[in-house]
Structure formats: C-alpha cells, structure tokens
Motif scaffolding. Structure first.
Motif, PDB file in Angstrom:
ATOM      1  N   UNK A 116       0.825  -1.203   0.000  1.00 42.13           N
ATOM      2  CA  UNK A 116       0.000   0.000   0.000  1.00 42.13           C
ATOM      3  C   UNK A 116       0.864   1.260   0.000  1.00 42.13           C
ATOM      4  N   UNK A 117       1.984   1.225   0.715  1.00 42.49           N
ATOM      5  CA  UNK A 117       2.876   2.384   0.739  1.00 42.49           C
ATOM      6  C   UNK A 117       3.434   2.673  -0.656  1.00 42.49           C
ATOM      7  N   UNK A 118       3.766   1.607  -1.388  1.00 47.06           N
ATOM      8  CA  UNK A 118       4.272   1.789  -2.760  1.00 47.06           C
ATOM      9  C   UNK A 118       3.175   2.381  -3.639  1.00 47.06           C
ATOM     10  N   UNK A 119       1.944   1.898  -3.472  1.00 50.39           N
ATOM     11  CA  UNK A 119       0.825   2.414  -4.273  1.00 50.39           C
ATOM     12  C   UNK A 119       0.577   3.888  -3.970  1.00 50.39           C
ATOM     13  N   UNK A 120       0.684   4.278  -2.694  1.00 49.37           N
ATOM     14  CA  UNK A 120       0.455   5.670  -2.330  1.00 49.37           C
ATOM     15  C   UNK A 120       1.574   6.574  -2.813  1.00 49.37           C
ATOM     16  N   UNK A 121       2.769   6.005  -2.997  1.00 53.97           N
ATOM     17  CA  UNK A 121       3.903   6.823  -3.423  1.00 53.97           C
ATOM     18  C   UNK A 121       3.749   7.306  -4.866  1.00 53.97           C
ATOM     19  N   UNK A 122       2.987   6.567  -5.676  1.00 51.90           N
ATOM     20  CA  UNK A 122       2.856   6.924  -7.099  1.00 51.90           C
ATOM     21  C   UNK A 122       2.193   8.281  -7.278  1.00 51.90           C
ATOM     22  N   UNK A 123       0.981   8.516  -6.726  1.00 53.02           N
ATOM     23  CA  UNK A 123       0.376   9.845  -6.910  1.00 53.02           C
ATOM     24  C   UNK A 123       1.151  10.948  -6.181  1.00 53.02           C
ATOM     25  N   UNK A 124       1.818  10.606  -5.085  1.00 58.67           N
ATOM     26  CA  UNK A 124       2.627  11.613  -4.387  1.00 58.67           C
ATOM     27  C   UNK A 124       3.779  12.066  -5.295  1.00 58.67           C
ATOM     28  N   UNK A 125       4.405  11.104  -5.971  1.00 64.02           N
ATOM     29  CA  UNK A 125       5.491  11.432  -6.902  1.00 64.02           C
ATOM     30  C   UNK A 125       4.957  12.274  -8.065  1.00 64.02           C
ATOM     31  N   UNK A 126       3.788  11.890  -8.589  1.00 64.21           N
ATOM     32  CA  UNK A 126       3.183  12.640  -9.690  1.00 64.21           C
ATOM     33  C   UNK A 126       2.880  14.077  -9.278  1.00 64.21           C
TER      34      UNK A 126
END
Length: 389
Positions: A116-126
C-alpha cells in the motif's frame, strides 16, 4: 489555533468511528474546495466541476477507512492520480491517500501495508512532478510522505496489539484472582464446618448415649453443642462480613487466630481428645494472615484426630525460632482408616488444604504416621520477611 485543533481532534475521537471519519472527510473537502480555486500554475487546468468531483473522490471514501481501508486507499490514490494527470494544480488532495495509507498500516499486516505504501507513493510522486520539483525532491517526497504515514499507522497497529494482549492478561489475572479467592473461601468454609460439626457430632452421640443413664453428662454435651454451634455461626458471619467489605465499607472482626487456641483446646477436649499445648522460644505476635493460617492448621489437625483417632491424646507444640515458627500437632491415637489418615479419603481435602495454606505464606507442611504410633503434622512458616510483626 493549536488549541482549537486539539479540541476538534478530541471531539472526533469521542464520536462514533463512522461519524468521526465522515466529519473528517467533509472537513478536508471543505478546506480543499476553498483553497484549490485560488492556486494557479502556468499551464494548469482551472479548477472546475470535474476537479470538485475528483477532490470528493480523494476524501469522501475516508468515511469508510476503518471498514475497508485497502479499498479506500485504492479509490483515493486513483482519484488523485486522475486529478493530477488531468492537469489540475496539486493542493491538499494528496492528504487523502496519506490518511488512507495510515488506516491500512493501522489495521492490516506488514506485507499489505508495504504494498500500500508503494501504491500511495505513485500519486505523491506525480504531484511533486506537477509542482515542477526536481527529480530528487520528487523522489524524496514520494518516499518520506508515505513513509511517515506508514510509520504512524504501524505504531498504532502495534499499540492496538499490545493493548489487546494487556487486556487479555488482565482478564486472565482477574480469572486467576477469582479462582484463588474461591479456593480461599472454600478452605475457610471447610475449616469452620469440619471442626465444629465434628465436635457437635461427637457431643450429640454422647448425649444420645447417656441421656437416660446420666442426664448431667447429657446436659453438658448439649451445652457444648450450643456453644460450638454459636461459634460456628459467628465465624460464618465474619466470613460473610469480609465478602461484603467492599460493598458497605464496614470493618469486620478478624478471623480466629491463636488467641482462640484455648477455646479450640476446650472444644477438642469436650469431644474426647485431651490436648496439651507447649510453647518454646520467644513468643511473639504474628501478622493476621499468618496467625489465621497457624490457627486453621491446628484446628484442621485436631479435627482429624477427633474424626479418625478419637479417643486419643494430642499435643500442640509452638516453637518460636528467630526466623521461623514451627508448629507440631501430634497424637497417639490409632487411625481407623489408613486413607483418612493420609488425607486421601474420597472427598477429603484437609491435608491438601493445609499444605496449600502453608505454601501461600512461603512455608511447608508435612503429615504422616509417627514411628511410635499416632500421627504428626508439622507446619513451618518463615517469619523473617515480614510475615510476622
């Protein structure tokens, strides 16, 4: 401002979980809808109805974050990613996925929370790239922000696990305390009933036997029965008073101790067993619990003599040593049933109960036949570690 936030958070915690989460979600939406239209970047899409709907998708699912945390995380992350890819300016929307990630970390196993942390990192990076941050800063934000949310959520989960364990241990200790208290009450009941009823039984048999031939002896036996029954009732009242102590606050009289030894000797003699008391060493006052333990062991031992070896002679020896009290109860009678003498008669718990009493106060108790005949019970209680006063 900080005080106002603290008050609001405290009220949220006091609400029902769904109501509190719904309030949080609506508050986040309201703040974002106020701020988002005021933030403009070159080339960004103006905040419009689609932006409002995507903002709702970032926050409103948080109302169900406790019931379906993983699903809430997926919806908030997808909503934020679509919001950013559509060209809207990143504002406060990224807090939706972070709060959802916190909820997942607080309720799900480590493997699930890691993914879940990896999934949340995607929009944060975007969102960092959309704000024209450098690649290094974007990566740092994509790592640090989800990492902090995961850490707080994981700590919350560990605390919840620890709380459940502590509650289970407290419940176990409570059950154990209740069991020990029941055992203590059972011992007291056994000692009170067994001794006094044994005396009453012997005296009733004597009165019946001599009623027509020796009225004076029969009258004395009846008098002894009356006195013994009154003493038994008094001790039962004392026990009930101890059980009611927490309810009415009254202080009951203490349970019998060695101050009642003379009465016990007289009762035993009336039942046909002469008792000689011998005291050696520097006699001193014992604490209430130890005093009661010594008295009960002597009482139970003399009761066994009445029941299994009468007529006989008995002796009680109290040896006060510097660091211990040694009590010996001896008799010269012949046991009518070997199993009873050993304390193993069906349903009999006398010697076992005495031994458990001694162990409670760090002492020992042995019981068995004497080489020259009769029976002996030896109680040893340490008195150095505050067991005596």
């Amino acid at each position: 401002m900080a005080g106002l936030v603290a008050v609001l958070l405290d009220r949220l915690r006091r609400m029902q979980p769904v109501l509190g989460d719904s309030t949080l979600a609506v508050a986040c939406v309201a703040v974002t809808l106020v701020i988002a239209p005021q933030v403009r970047l070159p080339g960004s899409v103006p905040f419009d109805v689609v932006g409002v709907l995507l903002t709702l998708g970032c926050y409103l699912p948080l109302a169900l974050r406790r019931k379906a945390p993983v699903a809430v995380l997926v919806v908030t992350c997808v909503s934020l990613e679509v919001y950013l890819l559509a060209g809207y300016v990143p504002t406060l929307n990224l807090f939706g996925p972070l709060l959802a990630l916190y909820s997942v970390a607080a309720q799900r196993p480590a493997f699930v929370t890691g993914v879940s942390a990896i999934a949340a990192a995607v929009p944060i990076f975007t969102s960092a790239i959309a704000a024209d941050l450098s690649l290094e800063l974007a990566l740092g934000q994509a790592i640090v922000a989800p990492g902090v949310a995961w850490m707080f959520g994981n700590n919350t989960r560990n605390l919840a696990v620890l709380t459940r364990r502590l509650r289970a241990e407290q419940a176990q200790r409570a059950r154990q305390a209740i069991g020990e208290e029941r055992l203590r009450i059972a011992r007291e009941l056994h000692d009170v009933v067994a001794h006094h009823m044994s005396v009453i039984s012997v005296q009733a048999g004597l009165a019946d036997y001599v009623l027509s031939t020796d009225p004076a002896t029969a009258c004395g036996a009846v008098k002894t029965i009356a006195e013994t029954s009154h003493q038994a009732l008094d001790e039962m009242r004392h026990m009930l008073a101890l059980l009611r102590l927490g309810a009415d606050g009254e202080t009951p009289e203490p349970l019998p101790g060695l101050r009642r030894l003379d009465d016990l000797v007289q009762q035993t003699a009336a039942a046909g067993v002469e008792v000689d008391v011998v005291v050696t060493g520097a006699e001193r006052e014992l604490s209430g619990a130890v005093d009661g333990c010594v008295f009960r062991v002597i009482q139970e031992s003399l009761t066994n003599v009445i029941k299994h070896a009468s007529p006989a002679q008995a002796q009680v020896r109290l040896d006060y040593r510097p660091d211990a009290l040694v009590v010996r109860i001896l008799d010269n009678g012949r046991r009518r049933t070997p199993s009873a003498a050993a304390g193993t008669a069906p349903g009999g718990h006398g010697i076992l109960g005495m031994r458990e009493r001694a162990q409670v106060y760090g002492g020992t108790l042995t019981a068995g036949r004497r080489p020259g005949g009769g029976f002996e019970v030896v109680l040893t209680l340490p008195t150095r570690s505050g067991l005596s006063d």
